[in-house]
Design a protein around this motif. Structure first.
Motif, PDB file in Angstrom:
ATOM      1  N   ASP A   7       0.853  -1.186   0.000  1.00  0.00           N
ATOM      2  CA  ASP A   7       0.000   0.000   0.000  1.00  0.00           C
ATOM      3  C   ASP A   7       0.889   1.236   0.000  1.00  0.00           C
ATOM      4  O   ASP A   7       2.083   1.148   0.329  1.00  0.00           O
ATOM      5  CB  ASP A   7      -0.921  -0.001   1.221  1.00  0.00           C
ATOM      6  CG  ASP A   7      -2.152   0.871   1.056  1.00  0.00           C
ATOM      7  OD1 ASP A   7      -2.294   1.528  -0.010  1.00  0.00           O
ATOM      8  OD2 ASP A   7      -2.992   0.906   1.983  1.00  0.00           O
ATOM      9  N   ALA A   8       0.311   2.369  -0.354  1.00  0.00           N
ATOM     10  CA  ALA A   8       1.047   3.632  -0.366  1.00  0.00           C
ATOM     11  C   ALA A   8       0.083   4.763  -0.049  1.00  0.00           C
ATOM     12  O   ALA A   8      -1.107   4.690  -0.366  1.00  0.00           O
ATOM     13  CB  ALA A   8       1.695   3.852  -1.731  1.00  0.00           C
ATOM     14  N   LYS A   9       0.603   5.805   0.616  1.00  0.00           N
ATOM     15  CA  LYS A   9      -0.221   6.972   0.931  1.00  0.00           C
ATOM     16  C   LYS A   9       0.682   8.192   1.081  1.00  0.00           C
ATOM     17  O   LYS A   9       1.904   8.061   1.192  1.00  0.00           O
ATOM     18  CB  LYS A   9      -1.021   6.739   2.216  1.00  0.00           C
ATOM     19  CG  LYS A   9      -0.175   6.632   3.481  1.00  0.00           C
ATOM     20  CD  LYS A   9      -1.053   6.386   4.689  1.00  0.00           C
ATOM     21  CE  LYS A   9      -0.232   6.233   5.967  1.00  0.00           C
ATOM     22  NZ  LYS A   9      -1.086   6.001   7.137  1.00  0.00           N
ATOM     23  N   ARG A  10       0.060   9.352   1.064  1.00  0.00           N
ATOM     24  CA  ARG A  10       0.788  10.596   1.321  1.00  0.00           C
ATOM     25  C   ARG A  10       0.302  11.157   2.650  1.00  0.00           C
ATOM     26  O   ARG A  10      -0.897  11.167   2.933  1.00  0.00           O
ATOM     27  CB  ARG A  10       0.546  11.600   0.200  1.00  0.00           C
ATOM     28  CG  ARG A  10       1.233  11.201  -1.073  1.00  0.00           C
ATOM     29  CD  ARG A  10       1.942  12.377  -1.726  1.00  0.00           C
ATOM     30  NE  ARG A  10       2.830  11.896  -2.772  1.00  0.00           N
ATOM     31  CZ  ARG A  10       2.446  11.603  -4.006  1.00  0.00           C
ATOM     32  NH1 ARG A  10       1.193  11.731  -4.346  1.00  0.00           N
ATOM     33  NH2 ARG A  10       3.322  11.185  -4.883  1.00  0.00           N
ATOM     34  N   SER A  11       1.239  11.605   3.465  1.00  0.00           N
ATOM     35  CA  SER A  11       0.910  12.181   4.759  1.00  0.00           C
ATOM     36  C   SER A  11       1.864  13.338   5.033  1.00  0.00           C
ATOM     37  O   SER A  11       3.089  13.151   5.016  1.00  0.00           O
ATOM     38  CB  SER A  11       1.034  11.111   5.848  1.00  0.00           C
ATOM     39  OG  SER A  11       0.782  11.656   7.112  1.00  0.00           O
ATOM     40  N   TYR A  12       1.310  14.518   5.242  1.00  0.00           N
ATOM     41  CA  TYR A  12       2.108  15.714   5.512  1.00  0.00           C
ATOM     42  C   TYR A  12       3.194  15.924   4.458  1.00  0.00           C
ATOM     43  O   TYR A  12       4.339  16.243   4.770  1.00  0.00           O
ATOM     44  CB  TYR A  12       2.719  15.658   6.914  1.00  0.00           C
ATOM     45  CG  TYR A  12       1.675  15.611   8.006  1.00  0.00           C
ATOM     46  CD1 TYR A  12       0.986  16.750   8.377  1.00  0.00           C
ATOM     47  CD2 TYR A  12       1.366  14.406   8.638  1.00  0.00           C
ATOM     48  CE1 TYR A  12       0.020  16.712   9.359  1.00  0.00           C
ATOM     49  CE2 TYR A  12       0.388  14.357   9.631  1.00  0.00           C
ATOM     50  CZ  TYR A  12      -0.274  15.512   9.982  1.00  0.00           C
ATOM     51  OH  TYR A  12      -1.229  15.473  10.953  1.00  0.00           O
ATOM     52  N   GLY A  13       2.844  15.686   3.198  1.00  0.00           N
ATOM     53  CA  GLY A  13       3.771  15.914   2.096  1.00  0.00           C
ATOM     54  C   GLY A  13       4.795  14.818   1.876  1.00  0.00           C
ATOM     55  O   GLY A  13       5.648  14.931   1.001  1.00  0.00           O
ATOM     56  N   ARG A  14       4.746  13.757   2.655  1.00  0.00           N
ATOM     57  CA  ARG A  14       5.689  12.639   2.491  1.00  0.00           C
ATOM     58  C   ARG A  14       4.961  11.433   1.929  1.00  0.00           C
ATOM     59  O   ARG A  14       3.800  11.211   2.223  1.00  0.00           O
ATOM     60  CB  ARG A  14       6.300  12.245   3.842  1.00  0.00           C
ATOM     61  CG  ARG A  14       7.079  13.340   4.520  1.00  0.00           C
ATOM     62  CD  ARG A  14       7.537  12.918   5.882  1.00  0.00           C
ATOM     63  NE  ARG A  14       6.368  12.478   6.671  1.00  0.00           N
ATOM     64  CZ  ARG A  14       6.436  11.780   7.776  1.00  0.00           C
ATOM     65  NH1 ARG A  14       7.590  11.428   8.257  1.00  0.00           N
ATOM     66  NH2 ARG A  14       5.352  11.422   8.420  1.00  0.00           N
ATOM     67  N   THR A  15       5.672  10.646   1.135  1.00  0.00           N
ATOM     68  CA  THR A  15       5.111   9.404   0.622  1.00  0.00           C
ATOM     69  C   THR A  15       5.497   8.277   1.573  1.00  0.00           C
ATOM     70  O   THR A  15       6.669   8.099   1.888  1.00  0.00           O
ATOM     71  CB  THR A  15       5.651   9.102  -0.791  1.00  0.00           C
ATOM     72  OG1 THR A  15       5.273  10.172  -1.653  1.00  0.00           O
ATOM     73  CG2 THR A  15       5.088   7.808  -1.323  1.00  0.00           C
ATOM     74  N   LEU A  16       4.488   7.560   2.048  1.00  0.00           N
ATOM     75  CA  LEU A  16       4.697   6.425   2.949  1.00  0.00           C
ATOM     76  C   LEU A  16       4.297   5.141   2.235  1.00  0.00           C
ATOM     77  O   LEU A  16       3.301   5.107   1.503  1.00  0.00           O
ATOM     78  CB  LEU A  16       3.862   6.585   4.214  1.00  0.00           C
ATOM     79  CG  LEU A  16       4.135   7.837   5.043  1.00  0.00           C
ATOM     80  CD1 LEU A  16       3.147   7.935   6.195  1.00  0.00           C
ATOM     81  CD2 LEU A  16       5.557   7.831   5.567  1.00  0.00           C
ATOM     82  N   LEU A  17       5.079   4.091   2.453  1.00  0.00           N
ATOM     83  CA  LEU A  17       4.826   2.795   1.839  1.00  0.00           C
ATOM     84  C   LEU A  17       4.589   1.758   2.929  1.00  0.00           C
ATOM     85  O   LEU A  17       5.332   1.706   3.909  1.00  0.00           O
ATOM     86  CB  LEU A  17       6.025   2.361   0.989  1.00  0.00           C
ATOM     87  CG  LEU A  17       6.474   3.338  -0.099  1.00  0.00           C
ATOM     88  CD1 LEU A  17       7.752   2.831  -0.756  1.00  0.00           C
ATOM     89  CD2 LEU A  17       5.381   3.553  -1.114  1.00  0.00           C
ATOM     90  N   LEU A  18       3.569   0.950   2.744  1.00  0.00           N
ATOM     91  CA  LEU A  18       3.331  -0.180   3.648  1.00  0.00           C
ATOM     92  C   LEU A  18       4.063  -1.375   3.054  1.00  0.00           C
ATOM     93  O   LEU A  18       3.755  -1.801   1.947  1.00  0.00           O
ATOM     94  CB  LEU A  18       1.835  -0.479   3.778  1.00  0.00           C
ATOM     95  CG  LEU A  18       1.454  -1.597   4.733  1.00  0.00           C
ATOM     96  CD1 LEU A  18       1.899  -1.285   6.164  1.00  0.00           C
ATOM     97  CD2 LEU A  18      -0.048  -1.856   4.682  1.00  0.00           C
ATOM     98  N   VAL A  19       5.051  -1.871   3.772  1.00  0.00           N
ATOM     99  CA  VAL A  19       5.897  -2.949   3.255  1.00  0.00           C
ATOM    100  C   VAL A  19       5.765  -4.202   4.115  1.00  0.00           C
ATOM    101  O   VAL A  19       5.520  -4.119   5.315  1.00  0.00           O
ATOM    102  CB  VAL A  19       7.385  -2.530   3.173  1.00  0.00           C
ATOM    103  CG1 VAL A  19       7.560  -1.366   2.208  1.00  0.00           C
ATOM    104  CG2 VAL A  19       7.936  -2.149   4.537  1.00  0.00           C
TER     105      VAL A  19
END
Length: 76
Positions: A34-46
């Motif tokens: 999964d992937a999302k953006r939070s506070y301008g950062r890209t986060l990946l669920l690995v």
């Protein structure tokens, strides 16, 4: 296309790809689920390819993101 739709479609490109997660002195082969953006950062669920668990990490901690399974990638 709306900005939200553009963001969602660009994040969808990460799904199902593999990479290497850097953790201190370890490198762990992972798949991106999964992937999302939070506070301008890209986060990946690995998730690790071997072992259990999953974790949200910043995109910068995952290198060598590829469509190929890690066993078929060239080692440099």
């Amino acid at each position: 296309m709306k900005t939200a739709e553009q963001n969602a479609s660009s994040l969808a490109l990460y799904l199902g790809k593999t990479g290497v997660l850097r953790c201190e002195y370890l490198s762990i082969d992972v798949t991106i689920v999964d992937a999302k953006r939070s506070y301008g950062r890209t986060l990946l669920l690995v998730r690790p390819l071997s072992g259990t668990g999953e974790q949200w990490v910043e995109e910068t901690r995952v290198c060598g993101i590829s469509d190929l399974p890690l066993s078929r990638q060239k080692v440099r």
